[in-house]
Write a protein that holds these residues in place. Structure first.
Motif, PDB file in Angstrom:
ATOM      1  N   ASP A   1     -28.747  27.238  10.711  1.00  0.00           N
ATOM      2  CA  ASP A   1     -29.112  28.878  10.320  1.00  0.00           C
ATOM      3  C   ASP A   1     -30.505  29.153  10.669  1.00  0.00           C
ATOM      4  O   ASP A   1     -31.241  28.550   9.825  1.00  0.00           O
ATOM      5  N   LEU A   2     -30.733  30.142  11.467  1.00  0.00           N
ATOM      6  CA  LEU A   2     -32.073  30.413  11.637  1.00  0.00           C
ATOM      7  C   LEU A   2     -32.879  30.937  10.514  1.00  0.00           C
ATOM      8  O   LEU A   2     -34.043  31.125  10.338  1.00  0.00           O
ATOM      9  N   SER A   3     -31.987  31.560   9.556  1.00  0.00           N
ATOM     10  CA  SER A   3     -32.504  32.216   8.414  1.00  0.00           C
ATOM     11  C   SER A   3     -33.226  31.303   7.218  1.00  0.00           C
ATOM     12  O   SER A   3     -33.511  31.502   6.407  1.00  0.00           O
ATOM     13  N   SER A   4     -32.836  29.868   7.556  1.00  0.00           N
ATOM     14  CA  SER A   4     -32.946  28.970   6.414  1.00  0.00           C
ATOM     15  C   SER A   4     -34.641  28.701   6.310  1.00  0.00           C
ATOM     16  O   SER A   4     -35.377  28.913   7.332  1.00  0.00           O
ATOM     17  N   ALA A   5     -35.064  28.791   5.021  1.00  0.00           N
ATOM     18  CA  ALA A   5     -36.303  28.803   4.792  1.00  0.00           C
ATOM     19  C   ALA A   5     -37.129  27.367   5.095  1.00  0.00           C
ATOM     20  O   ALA A   5     -38.376  27.174   5.122  1.00  0.00           O
ATOM     21  N   THR A   6     -36.251  26.094   5.268  1.00  0.00           N
ATOM     22  CA  THR A   6     -36.769  25.051   5.494  1.00  0.00           C
ATOM     23  C   THR A   6     -36.639  24.443   6.940  1.00  0.00           C
ATOM     24  O   THR A   6     -36.481  23.389   7.209  1.00  0.00           O
ATOM     25  N   LEU A   7     -36.357  25.525   7.671  1.00  0.00           N
ATOM     26  CA  LEU A   7     -35.892  25.426   9.256  1.00  0.00           C
ATOM     27  C   LEU A   7     -36.775  24.389   9.912  1.00  0.00           C
ATOM     28  O   LEU A   7     -36.449  23.334  10.560  1.00  0.00           O
ATOM     29  N   ALA A   8     -37.927  24.502   9.711  1.00  0.00           N
ATOM     30  CA  ALA A   8     -39.113  23.719  10.520  1.00  0.00           C
ATOM     31  C   ALA A   8     -38.907  22.408   9.876  1.00  0.00           C
ATOM     32  O   ALA A   8     -39.629  21.264  10.779  1.00  0.00           O
ATOM     33  N   GLU A   9     -38.891  22.238   8.707  1.00  0.00           N
ATOM     34  CA  GLU A   9     -38.883  20.881   8.126  1.00  0.00           C
ATOM     35  C   GLU A   9     -37.550  20.067   8.260  1.00  0.00           C
ATOM     36  O   GLU A   9     -37.569  18.894   8.448  1.00  0.00           O
ATOM     37  N   ASP A  10     -36.580  20.739   8.714  1.00  0.00           N
ATOM     38  CA  ASP A  10     -35.285  19.932   8.846  1.00  0.00           C
ATOM     39  C   ASP A  10     -34.895  19.503  10.172  1.00  0.00           C
ATOM     40  O   ASP A  10     -34.338  18.523  10.391  1.00  0.00           O
ATOM     41  N   VAL A  11     -35.652  20.055  11.221  1.00  0.00           N
ATOM     42  CA  VAL A  11     -35.266  19.736  12.344  1.00  0.00           C
ATOM     43  C   VAL A  11     -36.629  19.816  13.487  1.00  0.00           C
ATOM     44  O   VAL A  11     -37.288  20.497  13.169  1.00  0.00           O
ATOM     45  N   GLU A  12     -36.639  18.859  14.067  1.00  0.00           N
ATOM     46  CA  GLU A  12     -37.792  18.847  15.172  1.00  0.00           C
ATOM     47  C   GLU A  12     -37.413  19.479  16.673  1.00  0.00           C
ATOM     48  O   GLU A  12     -38.323  19.917  17.279  1.00  0.00           O
ATOM     49  N   ILE A  13     -36.072  19.537  17.028  1.00  0.00           N
ATOM     50  CA  ILE A  13     -35.831  20.237  18.367  1.00  0.00           C
ATOM     51  C   ILE A  13     -34.555  21.121  17.780  1.00  0.00           C
ATOM     52  O   ILE A  13     -33.806  20.760  17.365  1.00  0.00           O
ATOM     53  N   LEU A  14     -34.625  22.464  18.190  1.00  0.00           N
ATOM     54  CA  LEU A  14     -33.546  23.410  18.089  1.00  0.00           C
ATOM     55  C   LEU A  14     -32.975  23.423  19.587  1.00  0.00           C
ATOM     56  O   LEU A  14     -33.393  23.570  20.452  1.00  0.00           O
ATOM     57  N   VAL A  15     -31.628  23.717  19.640  1.00  0.00           N
ATOM     58  CA  VAL A  15     -30.594  23.707  20.680  1.00  0.00           C
ATOM     59  C   VAL A  15     -29.922  25.183  20.606  1.00  0.00           C
ATOM     60  O   VAL A  15     -29.184  25.347  19.646  1.00  0.00           O
ATOM     61  N   ILE A  16     -29.981  25.909  21.765  1.00  0.00           N
ATOM     62  CA  ILE A  16     -29.314  27.349  21.714  1.00  0.00           C
ATOM     63  C   ILE A  16     -28.479  26.954  22.864  1.00  0.00           C
ATOM     64  O   ILE A  16     -28.890  26.737  24.112  1.00  0.00           O
TER      65      ILE A  16
END
Length: 518
Positions: free
Chosen positions: A222-237
């Protein structure tokens, strides 16, 4: 006349003798094999051995691993052959056939693994009678577990399930063992997040391939996650069907910025079945220099529309930049090119080479000026699967070569060569989803061997992973011929269907004429 009869008699007797000898030798060795087990591994696939990929992975293991087989060891070592029943569709008769035992193969293969490295130990434990063995290792074994691979140092474990020998397996049993041993001993695990919430397309085998190669894959990010940058190093769309909002774009921008660290990456795959996504496309174009165009790409000289077993394909070339070569690895040198879906691959435009701290570089393209791009109405292609071969360039089409893949990255020094080992944010975009499609990356038909390796190369490059060993699918096709274009297909067809038979006919006539006058 007597000479002809004599020659014919000698030929007939010699043929009969050879057939009888072959039958007797076959019976003899079959009997000896049943009694003394004369099996030996002379095959290219190394049925009872491990190949060079396994040897390389085993040689790189940093810690010891325990391979725990669920069952009794005597049952595995004593197994010779299994039987399988099938019913004749015409007569209804049930027949029993003999097949090679998966248990015997397991025991033999694990013996080779254990002999290859002293870091590998193998044990046979029946979960029904010795649950304490797993409890001591904090392993919770569920139903259907065939083998558990456990690393005492990391306390990580991985399962291989009992359907490993049933049906069609994209990843062979040996490769699943390779993956389990490597993944349980890894400590620096890269995390990849698959964005959901906008009708993104699912590519389950792509996700499985990432897991097998040591990545931790987080689904439905979920892009609205407050910890997005800490949870993953690469995002895939992957091929979204609904538009991204302003808050979604802000989240992507903040994710890549990461409080000034610039150590996150985004991979976007969109073919021309994806509808317009104004804010997402504007973000990629204006801030990262990559535009998804509305042009479908065609290249008659590098396409196949007649020899495929699934769908027509478009052959692509690799870029020459540092990033393009880093992702492609040895594929370009080996002449193993990518193939994507013809009629669905869309062109990209690179808007700038350098802007502020952002630089761009092409990654994939069509081969030359003979390729052309044609505008289409979103979601409504002008062509169907039955008329690709008839499409030729016309007025209004753009001339190639066309960019199909590109990367925008944060520039921290003068050249990308010096930045390869520097943490930086990157955005890669591809005008195709074939790089995620099971049919392509599993090499199911035998003519897309580059797809899986190139896809893994993308994430290896983005995560600065130096490992050259990759778990890839084996081709499920046997003896597949690879045709790069319709022209090649027609030439081969003419040779096989017309020229070769004609030559044989000529030889036969000449031979007959000579024998006629003996």
């Amino acid at each position: 006349m007597k000479k002809k009869i004599r020659y014919a008699s000698v030929a007939t007797v010699a043929t009969i003798v050879c057939i009888v000898a072959a039958i007797l030798i076959n019976i003899l060795f079959t009997s000896l094999d049943k009694r003394f087990d004369l099996s030996a591994d002379f095959s290219g696939s190394r049925i009872t051995g491990i190949d060079s990929v396994s040897v390389d992975i085993v040689g790189r293991l940093p810690y010891s691993v325990e391979v725990i087989v669920n069952g009794n060891e005597d049952d595995f070592r004593g197994a010779t052959y299994d039987t399988a029943q099938s019913t004749d569709s015409e007569t209804g008769e049930t027949k029993t056939r003999i097949v090679y035992s998966g248990k015997r193969y397991t025991a033999e293969l694990l013996d080779i693994f254990a002999k290859t490295s002293d870091k590998i130990s193998v044990s046979y434990v029946d979960t029904r009678y010795n649950p304490g063995f797993f409890k001591e290792r904090n392993i919770t074994v569920g139903d259907g577990v065939y083998i558990t691979v456990y690393c005492p140092q990391t306390q990580k474990y991985s399962f291989i399930y009992d359907d490993v020998f049933s049906g069609v397996q994209y990843i062979s049993f040996e490769r699943q063992l390779d993956a389990a041993m490597r993944n349980t001993t890894m400590t620096d695990v890269k995390k990849i997040g698959i964005v959901k919430g906008h009708g993104e397309e699912d590519f389950p085998y792509f996700e499985e391939l990432l897991k097998l190669n040591g990545y931790e894959v987080k689904l439905s990010v979920d892009l609205s996650s407050a910890t997005l940058a800490e949870d993953v190093e690469i995002l895939v769309i992957a091929n979204p069907k609904t538009t991204y909002s302003t808050s979604d774009i802000s989240a992507l921008r903040d994710y890549l910025y990461h409080n000034g660290a610039y150590d996150r990456n985004l991979a976007v795959f969109m073919d021309n079945s994806s509808p317009e996504n104004p804010l997402l496309e504007k973000f990629l174009s204006e801030e990262w220099g990559i535009t998804f165009t509305t042009q479908t790409v065609f290249d008659p000289a590098n396409s196949s529309t007649v020899a495929d077993v699934y769908e027509p394909f478009l052959k692509l070339d690799y870029g020459t930049s540092v990033a393009a070569r880093g992702i492609a690895g040895t594929l370009a040198d080996d002449g193993t090119y990518l193939k994507t879906t013809l009629g669905k691959t869309r062109a990209l435009n690179i808007e700038f080479e350098n802007k502020s701290t952002i630089s761009t570089t092409p990654l994939l393209s069509t081969f030359g000026k003979d390729s052309f791009g044609r505008d289409y109405t979103q979601g409504k292609l002008e062509v169907g699967s039955d008329n690709f071969a008839s499409i030729t360039k016309r007025d209004g089409d753009t001339s190639g070569p066309h960019t199909i893949g590109a990367m925008g990255y944060v520039r921290r020094s003068e050249t990308l060569e010096t930045e390869e080992k520097i943490t930086m944010s990157s955005v890669v975009c591809f005008g195709t989803t074939s790089l995620l499609n099971t049919y392509y990356i599993s090499n199911a038909a035998g003519y897309t061997p580059a797809s899986g390796e190139y896809t893994l190369g993308i994430f290896s490059y983005l995560s600065h992973d130096d490992s050259v060993v990759r778990i890839l699918s084996s081709s499920l096709a046997t003896g597949a011929l690879e045709f790069d274009s319709d022209r090649t297909t027609y030439i081969v067809a003419i040779i096989c269907i017309a020229l070769v038979p004609a030559c044989c006919a000529v030889v036969c006539v000449v031979t007959w004429r000579k024998r006629k006058y003996l």
